[in-house]
Design an enzyme around this catalytic site. Structure first.
Site, short mmCIF file in Angstrom:
data_model
loop_
_atom_site.label_atom_id
_atom_site.label_comp_id
_atom_site.label_asym_id
_atom_site.label_seq_id
_atom_site.Cartn_x
_atom_site.Cartn_y
_atom_site.Cartn_z
N ASP A 33 2.33 2.05 3.35
CA ASP A 33 3.23 1.03 3.89
C ASP A 33 4.67 1.45 3.66
O ASP A 33 5.54 1.25 4.52
CB ASP A 33 3.04 -0.32 3.20
CG ASP A 33 1.68 -0.93 3.39
OD1 ASP A 33 1.01 -0.57 4.37
OD2 ASP A 33 1.30 -1.78 2.57
N HIS A 53 0.87 -1.17 0.00
CA HIS A 53 0.00 0.00 0.00
C HIS A 53 0.91 1.23 0.00
O HIS A 53 2.05 1.17 0.48
CB HIS A 53 -0.86 0.08 1.27
CG HIS A 53 -1.80 -1.06 1.48
ND1 HIS A 53 -1.39 -2.26 2.02
CD2 HIS A 53 -3.13 -1.17 1.25
CE1 HIS A 53 -2.45 -3.05 2.12
NE2 HIS A 53 -3.51 -2.43 1.67
#
Length: 440
Positions: free
Chosen positions: A104, A101
């Protein structure tokens, strides 16, 4: 630069008889299975979020892990340190792909400007890491569910400004995925649903979500991204009900908005469990609907009502999943991403390897069982015999629209039809599958 996993050089295949728990017993990347390298069949990926972002916290406890990149300090410097460790892990685990993501890999920052600046810097870091390691991006995505602004959803939010912020994240993550050579882009609607119907306009939210997905497709074609767009179904959690409940539900949604030729599915095992389905069912359904794209390989606990995201460890379950995938021609742009995390009590950093090694061996053994089942064709033969009548004159006339309902009723009366039930032989078929699973 000092390594983080300094007690391990690389995980390698040592065969079924090895006693080395940091080696593969069944996953041999170069082994030919059904004429293709095992690595090319399975297309393994490790995920950034569970592996490097989760700190071991849960609803009842604070973080249990001591990860150097999760300490206090400059957020961007810590993100770069996390990338160092992540790519060390990918290389040593011997996985060809990874997934992420946006937040992340990059700190979100305190404003949209900071988000864009941080992410741009980290995309450059990831590009360099990919070039140095040879590890590729299976898919990227945007986290449009964690920040408080997304409390009522992203695309389905009652505030169009939140919708716009989500659009910014998605377009930025799509562009990054394209830049990094990603082979897919995933859309998971973590909060695209409702908690109560008392404050929800279902038709309005469905229209918003449909328009958002149409814009995603438009952007894909405008930028020339050649990867596959994927929706990941999940029935609930964190919302009470999500609009992408399961494979069949998503198919209906895509048909409504004319997107069934543009978007496929990323099927997660644990999400199937939460929807009251088997993993096998969701994979077979996605294939039957022409929507199969990729897999998040994990497992849930049928006794628990939430997403436990455990590593897959059942060859019995996954052999049938791999059988369906092989029968459908295998992966194209998709693969097996381990959307799984170690348990909160697994605080040794090498537990990350044990979890992935066991999962990779499980899927490799499942692949070999599935390939043998497909090669010998015993299951297929029995299914074909069961439906053989539909290849006859009557069956074909029905399927080709050459008979009306009234004409069928007349046919049955004229031919004095008295069909008898034929055994489904379920027990025989279960025994047959066990033969392949436990054949020594």
């Amino acid at each position: 630069m000092p390594t983080y996993f300094d007690q391990l050089e690389r995980v390698r295949y040592e065969g079924p008889k090895t006693t080395n728990l940091l080696a593969f017993r069944h996953y041999n990347p170069d082994e030919l299975v059904a004429g293709k390298r095992m690595e090319d069949h399975l297309r393994f990926a490790a995920c950034y979020w569970h592996t490097f972002c989760w700190n071991g916290s849960d609803m009842f406890g604070v973080g249990a892990f001591e990860r150097p990149w999760q300490q206090a300090g400059d957020a961007l410097s810590l993100a770069k340190r996390k990338a160092d460790v992540a790519f060390e892990f990918f290389h040593k685990l011997n996985v060809p792909y990874y997934c992420f993501h946006d937040v992340d890999v990059s700190p979100e920052g305190a404003s949209l400007k900071e988000y864009l600046n941080n992410f741009a810097q980290m995309v450059e870091v990831l590009a360099q890491k990919q070039q140095e390691s040879g590890v590729k991006l299976l898919w990227g995505t945007a986290n449009c569910f964690t920040h408080p602004r997304y409390g009522a959803g992203a695309a389905t939010n009652p505030d169009p400004e939140v919708f716009s912020w989500a659009a910014t994240q998605v377009v930025t993550a799509m562009n990054a995925t394209h830049q990094l050579g990603g082979e897919n882009y995933v859309l998971w609607g973590g909060r695209e649903g409702y908690e109560t119907l008392l404050n929800t306009d279902l038709r309005q939210e469905r229209e918003q979500l449909g328009r958002f997905m149409q814009m995603v497709v438009e952007h894909k074609h405008k930028t020339g991204f050649r990867g596959t767009l994927l929706i990941e179904p999940k029935p609930q959690e964190p919302t009470k009900h999500q609009y992408d409940y399961d494979a069949a539900t998503v198919y209906g949604f895509l048909k409504q908005f004319g997107l069934e030729k543009e978007i496929k599915l990323n099927i997660e095992a644990n999400h199937a469990t939460l929807a009251g389905h088997s993993f096998h069912h969701e994979i077979a359904s996605a294939i039957a609907l022409g929507l199969f794209g990729s897999v998040d390989a994990n497992r849930g606990d049928p006794q628990l009502g939430w997403d436990t995201d455990q590593f897959p460890n059942s060859v019995e379950e996954n052999a049938l999943v791999m059988y369906e995938i092989l029968k459908a021609g295998g992966f194209t742009t998709g693969g097996l991403n381990f959307d799984a995390k170690v348990r909160r009590q697994s605080t040794d950093k090498y537990d990350l390897f044990y979890g992935h090694i066991g999962a990779m061996d499980t899927m490799a053994l499942s692949l070999k069982v599935a390939a043998k089942m497909l090669e010998e064709g015993e299951l297929d033969k029995r299914v074909a015999r069961r439906y053989a009548g539909w290849n006859g004159e009557l069956g074909q006339q029905i399927l080709k629209g050459q008979m009306t309902l009234a004409e069928l009723a007349q046919y049955a009366e004229q031919h004095n039809l008295a069909p008898q039930h034929q055994s489904g032989h379920q027990e025989q078929l279960e025994n047959l599958v066990n033969y392949y699973l436990f054949d020594k």
